[in-house]
Scaffold this motif. Structure first.
Motif, PDB file in Angstrom:
ATOM      1  N   ALA A   6      79.323 -21.297  50.519  1.00 38.76           N
ATOM      2  CA  ALA A   6      77.995 -22.587  50.604  1.00 38.76           C
ATOM      3  C   ALA A   6      77.316 -22.396  52.075  1.00 38.76           C
ATOM      4  O   ALA A   6      76.023 -22.533  52.003  1.00 38.76           O
ATOM      5  N   VAL A   7      77.922 -21.458  52.700  1.00 39.90           N
ATOM      6  CA  VAL A   7      76.833 -21.088  53.942  1.00 39.90           C
ATOM      7  C   VAL A   7      75.589 -20.218  53.920  1.00 39.90           C
ATOM      8  O   VAL A   7      74.635 -20.778  53.934  1.00 39.90           O
ATOM      9  N   GLN A   8      76.357 -18.683  52.755  1.00 35.99           N
ATOM     10  CA  GLN A   8      74.683 -18.628  52.074  1.00 35.99           C
ATOM     11  C   GLN A   8      74.411 -18.661  51.577  1.00 35.99           C
ATOM     12  O   GLN A   8      73.025 -18.565  51.577  1.00 35.99           O
ATOM     13  N   ARG A   9      74.638 -20.026  50.213  1.00 37.71           N
ATOM     14  CA  ARG A   9      73.764 -20.256  49.259  1.00 37.71           C
ATOM     15  C   ARG A   9      72.940 -21.511  50.000  1.00 37.71           C
ATOM     16  O   ARG A   9      71.714 -22.073  49.280  1.00 37.71           O
ATOM     17  N   ILE A  10      73.092 -21.814  51.710  1.00 37.55           N
ATOM     18  CA  ILE A  10      71.764 -22.864  52.195  1.00 37.55           C
ATOM     19  C   ILE A  10      71.249 -22.083  52.067  1.00 37.55           C
ATOM     20  O   ILE A  10      69.522 -22.603  51.934  1.00 37.55           O
ATOM     21  N   ALA A  11      71.070 -20.982  52.602  1.00 36.45           N
ATOM     22  CA  ALA A  11      69.680 -19.766  52.653  1.00 36.45           C
ATOM     23  C   ALA A  11      68.935 -19.047  51.572  1.00 36.45           C
ATOM     24  O   ALA A  11      67.951 -19.319  51.437  1.00 36.45           O
ATOM     25  N   ALA A  12      69.395 -19.379  50.280  1.00 36.73           N
ATOM     26  CA  ALA A  12      69.215 -19.409  49.486  1.00 36.73           C
ATOM     27  C   ALA A  12      69.102 -19.855  48.734  1.00 36.73           C
ATOM     28  O   ALA A  12      67.513 -20.354  48.502  1.00 36.73           O
ATOM     29  N   LEU A  25      78.296 -26.279  58.480  1.00 33.75           N
ATOM     30  CA  LEU A  25      77.181 -25.872  57.814  1.00 33.75           C
ATOM     31  C   LEU A  25      76.000 -26.080  58.929  1.00 33.75           C
ATOM     32  O   LEU A  25      75.171 -25.358  58.856  1.00 33.75           O
ATOM     33  N   ASN A  26      76.240 -27.122  59.042  1.00 33.93           N
ATOM     34  CA  ASN A  26      75.231 -27.801  60.399  1.00 33.93           C
ATOM     35  C   ASN A  26      75.491 -27.492  61.785  1.00 33.93           C
ATOM     36  O   ASN A  26      74.419 -26.589  62.090  1.00 33.93           O
ATOM     37  N   CYS A  27      76.826 -27.053  61.937  1.00 38.10           N
ATOM     38  CA  CYS A  27      76.993 -26.019  62.964  1.00 38.10           C
ATOM     39  C   CYS A  27      76.944 -24.073  62.970  1.00 38.10           C
ATOM     40  O   CYS A  27      76.085 -24.006  64.609  1.00 38.10           O
ATOM     41  N   ALA A  28      76.475 -23.768  61.450  1.00 38.01           N
ATOM     42  CA  ALA A  28      76.513 -22.332  60.998  1.00 38.01           C
ATOM     43  C   ALA A  28      74.591 -22.527  61.297  1.00 38.01           C
ATOM     44  O   ALA A  28      73.734 -21.394  62.338  1.00 38.01           O
ATOM     45  N   TYR A  29      74.257 -23.184  60.835  1.00 37.15           N
ATOM     46  CA  TYR A  29      72.493 -23.413  60.719  1.00 37.15           C
ATOM     47  C   TYR A  29      71.861 -24.029  62.405  1.00 37.15           C
ATOM     48  O   TYR A  29      70.566 -23.345  62.084  1.00 37.15           O
TER      49      TYR A  29
END
Length: 309
Positions: free
Chosen positions: A241-247, A189-193
């Protein structure tokens, strides 16, 4: 149980404040200017359901941890060894240290600097928080922890006792069966965002709406998953989970973005940079993570950033 907080940034400030608000004795270890502000004004926690300020104990010296049964280590990953060295002479033998830090190897790095009698456990942090001022933490969302289990010895606090303490303070804690997978999942998640938010200076909700951003994030995630698999860690599909972070955190800027906007060095070496180094050691290509790592380091080296001073 008295709690110490080593490193009073957004993470340490939030969890320490939640515990203090619940009546748990907490001492914060921070830099001189911040400690002065905390002593004079107390700590303000601006959460989603309340906005309160309360008096706290604070010190610049790790010797203030001498009577703490539990210490939350919340320093940046680049300061892990230094924090361990500072704490080591002062921790009681029964103290448990929780690493509330980004990255996958901080608990091991802390343990190498502390006494073998001190239990060190990793915790995966899911909170959106920001330091608005030295004495002011703003909470944007979430706040749960995933905590490694340990075998408590003698008078050491047990994982269940720590879980109960946080629950009393309104912080949800899950005791993980496989904390390594949880740490790696958070790293993905950290690397994605983090780097993309820092480069664009956009919060998560706006970031993901950019043209080509989601396919790029998929490439980042795919590289991270490949490195995890080569490291012997099997992850469930991280994309939901990556998508949920933005939401769930649409207004949140990454910690890397916050660091760069304040002219401070970031943890990028321990996020995308870690994936690059690990991939190189294991023969796994990571060109997208490498590009992001290089770009953030270039931004850090811009005039006025503290990495260059």
């Amino acid at each position: 149980m008295k709690i110490g907080v080593m490193g009073t940034g957004a993470v340490g400030g939030y969890y320490g404040a939640m515990l203090a608000r619940a009546g748990v004795p907490v001492v914060f270890i921070g830099r001189p200017a911040q400690v002065a502000a905390l002593r004079d004004e107390g700590l303000r926690l601006q959460a989603q359901s309340f906005d309160e300020r309360f008096p706290v104990q604070a010190s610049t010296d790790a010797s203030a941890l001498a009577d703490c049964a539990l210490v939350l280590c919340c320093v940046k990953s680049g300061d892990t060894e230094s924090a361990g060295t500072q704490m080591a002479p002062h921790l009681p033998s029964h103290a448990v240290v929780l690493s509330l830090q980004n990255g996958v190897d901080n608990a091991a790095r802390l343990a190498a600097r502390l006494s073998p009698s001190n239990q060190v456990a990793a915790a995966v942090v899911y909170v959106a928080a920001e330091m608005m001022a030295p004495d002011h933490v703003r909470h944007h969302g979430r706040g749960e922890l995933v905590l490694a289990r340990w075998a408590a010895q003698g008078s050491q606090p047990s994982p269940e006792a720590v879980q109960a303490l946080f629950t009393q303070a309104g912080v949800a804690v899950e005791l993980a069966q496989d904390v390594d997978a949880a740490l790696w999942s958070k790293l993905v998640l950290n690397c994605a965002y983090n780097a993309l938010s820092a480069i664009s200076r956009l919060p998560y909700g706006q970031l993901v709406q950019g043209d080509g951003v989601l396919p790029l994030m998929r490439d980042i995630v795919a590289e991270c998953v490949a490195v995890a698999q080569a490291s012997g860690v099997t992850l469930a599909d991280p994309w939901p989970a990556v998508q949920r972070i933005a939401a769930t955190m649409p207004g949140q800027f990454s910690s890397t973005a916050q660091d760069l906007m304040r002219g401070k060095p970031s943890e990028i070496d321990h996020l995308n940079g870690f994936i690059v180094r690990r991939g190189q050691a294991l023969g796994v290509p990571t060109p997208v993570n490498r590009a992001l790592h290089v770009l953030v380091r270039l931004l850090e080296s811009a005039p006025g950033n503290s990495r260059t001073s």
